[in-house]
Scaffold this motif. Structure first.
Motif, PDB file in Angstrom:
ATOM      1  N   ARG A   1      36.708  35.365  39.788  1.00 33.73           N
ATOM      2  CA  ARG A   1      35.602  35.768  38.910  1.00 33.73           C
ATOM      3  C   ARG A   1      34.230  35.549  39.557  1.00 33.73           C
TER       4      ARG A   1
ATOM      5  N   ILE B   1      39.530  48.529  34.728  1.00 36.18           N
ATOM      6  CA  ILE B   1      39.932  47.217  35.249  1.00 36.18           C
ATOM      7  C   ILE B   1      41.374  47.222  35.741  1.00 36.18           C
TER       8      ILE B   1
ATOM      9  N   ASP C   1      48.150  39.594  33.933  1.00 36.76           N
ATOM     10  CA  ASP C   1      46.865  40.302  34.057  1.00 36.76           C
ATOM     11  C   ASP C   1      46.388  40.730  32.662  1.00 36.76           C
TER      12      ASP C   1
ATOM     13  N   LYS D   1      42.400  36.324  29.883  1.00 37.04           N
ATOM     14  CA  LYS D   1      42.417  35.254  30.895  1.00 37.04           C
ATOM     15  C   LYS D   1      42.474  33.853  30.273  1.00 37.04           C
TER      16      LYS D   1
ATOM     17  N   LYS E   1      36.826  46.260  43.119  1.00 37.29           N
ATOM     18  CA  LYS E   1      36.687  45.500  41.872  1.00 37.29           C
ATOM     19  C   LYS E   1      35.776  44.292  42.019  1.00 37.29           C
TER      20      LYS E   1
ATOM     21  N   ASP F   1      46.231  37.714  38.279  1.00 34.93           N
ATOM     22  CA  ASP F   1      45.012  38.408  38.702  1.00 34.93           C
ATOM     23  C   ASP F   1      43.773  37.694  38.158  1.00 34.93           C
ATOM     24  N   ASN F   2      42.658  37.929  38.815  1.00 34.90           N
ATOM     25  CA  ASN F   2      41.323  37.556  38.296  1.00 34.90           C
ATOM     26  C   ASN F   2      41.118  36.052  38.186  1.00 34.90           C
TER      27      ASN F   2
HETATM   28  C1  DHB Z   1      38.109  42.453  34.646  1.00 33.60           C
HETATM   29  C2  DHB Z   1      38.919  42.720  35.739  1.00 33.60           C
HETATM   30  C3  DHB Z   1      40.289  42.646  35.629  1.00 33.60           C
HETATM   31  O1  DHB Z   1      41.112  42.884  36.675  1.00 33.60           O
HETATM   32  C4  DHB Z   1      40.871  42.332  34.410  1.00 33.60           C
HETATM   33  O2  DHB Z   1      42.211  42.252  34.357  1.00 33.60           O
HETATM   34  C5  DHB Z   1      40.075  42.063  33.300  1.00 33.60           C
HETATM   35  C6  DHB Z   1      38.693  42.131  33.421  1.00 33.60           C
HETATM   36  C7  DHB Z   1      36.641  42.526  34.780  1.00 33.60           C
HETATM   37  O3  DHB Z   1      36.176  42.711  35.894  1.00 33.60           O
HETATM   38  O4  DHB Z   1      35.964  42.375  33.766  1.00 33.60           O
END
Ligand code: DHB
Ligand code: SAH
Ligand code: MG
Length: 220
Positions: A168, A38, A138, A141, A209, A164-165
């Motif tokens: 989702r 990740i 990051d 979450k 990703k 980041d993220n």
């Molecule tokens: C995921 C991706 C990420 O960039 C992260 O920081 C945590 C989890 C994931 O895809 O599960």
């Protein structure tokens, strides 16, 4: 993930990102050590690097180190004498990150703190390690809104706070989602929307990703 998303990330990296073998050393070490895959993608890491350079960053805060892939992109962007302060909860991840950072010759530019970010951030503030030019959030979450508030507290005017993220797979905008990370992203959007000291946007991304995104807030 759609196969072409990976192919295009590989194409972008192949054309625009130098020294792919160095990227691979860190990512290979992370996978060999069993860290989850990740890390930011290489094009995303380079975006963080370019933004840091545009800001002439000397102080960078990172929450969530993993194996240090993003940390290395950030550390390479620092002005002389600069530092990345990066926080990682898992000592096993931190150990892998330390080795990667050392292999890249960046140990003196990275201050890696091991522990839960909500415990460590007050210490970073008390030490006066800021004000930060750029923060990259990051980690877990669900705490994103709290991390945003800490980053804001320690930012200089004109600083960027990047999270980041925040998309989702679109779950952030799905009213029925029960995904913790999407609920965490939504709490972050609420906190940013209510905060008059920043101006912000978020950009959806696809790539190696999958479908996700960055929130980018600028401190006024
Ligand atoms: C995921 C991706 C990420 O960039 C992260 O920081 C945590 C989890 C994931 O895809 O599960
Ligand atoms: N920024 C990294 C990826 C980070 S993955 C990169 O792009 O290379 C998220 C990391 O956050 C994991 O290593 C996880 O152990 C860490 N983490 C989870 N909860 C945390 C917490 N409460 N405090 C600090 N780090 C945390
Ligand atoms: Mg991430």
């Amino acid at each position: 993930m759609i196969k072409q998303w990976q192919a295009v990330d590989d194409y972008i990296a192949g054309r625009l990102i130098a020294r792919p073998e160095q990227q691979h050393e860190t990512l290979d070490a992370n996978r060999r050590s069993g860290l989850p895959a990740i890390d930011v993608s290489a094009p995303q890491g380079k975006l963080l690097h370019i933004l840091s350079r545009a800001l002439r960053a000397r102080r960078i805060l990172e929450i969530g180190t993993l194996g240090g892939f993003s940390t290395i992109w950030l550390a390479r962007a620092l002005e002389p004498g600069g530092k990345v302060v990066t926080v990682e909860f898992d000592p096993r991840h931190a150990e892998v990150a330390r080795a990667n950072i050392a292999r890249e010759g960046l140990t003196d530019r990275v201050d890696l703190r091991v522990g839960a970010a909500l415990d460590i951030l007050p210490k970073i503030e008390a030490e006066g390690a800021g004000p930060f030019d750029l923060s990259f959030i990051d980690a877990d979450k669900t705490n994103n809104a709290a991390y945003f508030n800490w980053a804001l507290k320690m930012s200089r005017p004109g600083a960027l706070i990047i999270v980041d993220n925040v998309v989702r797979d679109g779950a952030v905008a799905d009213p029925s989602t029960k995904e913790d990370s999407a609920l965490g992203a939504r709490a972050l959007f609420d906190a940013v929307a209510d905060e008059s000291r920043v101006t912000a946007t978020a950009i959806q991304t696809v790539g190696s990703k999958g479908w996700d995104g960055f929130l980018i807030a600028m401190v006024k």
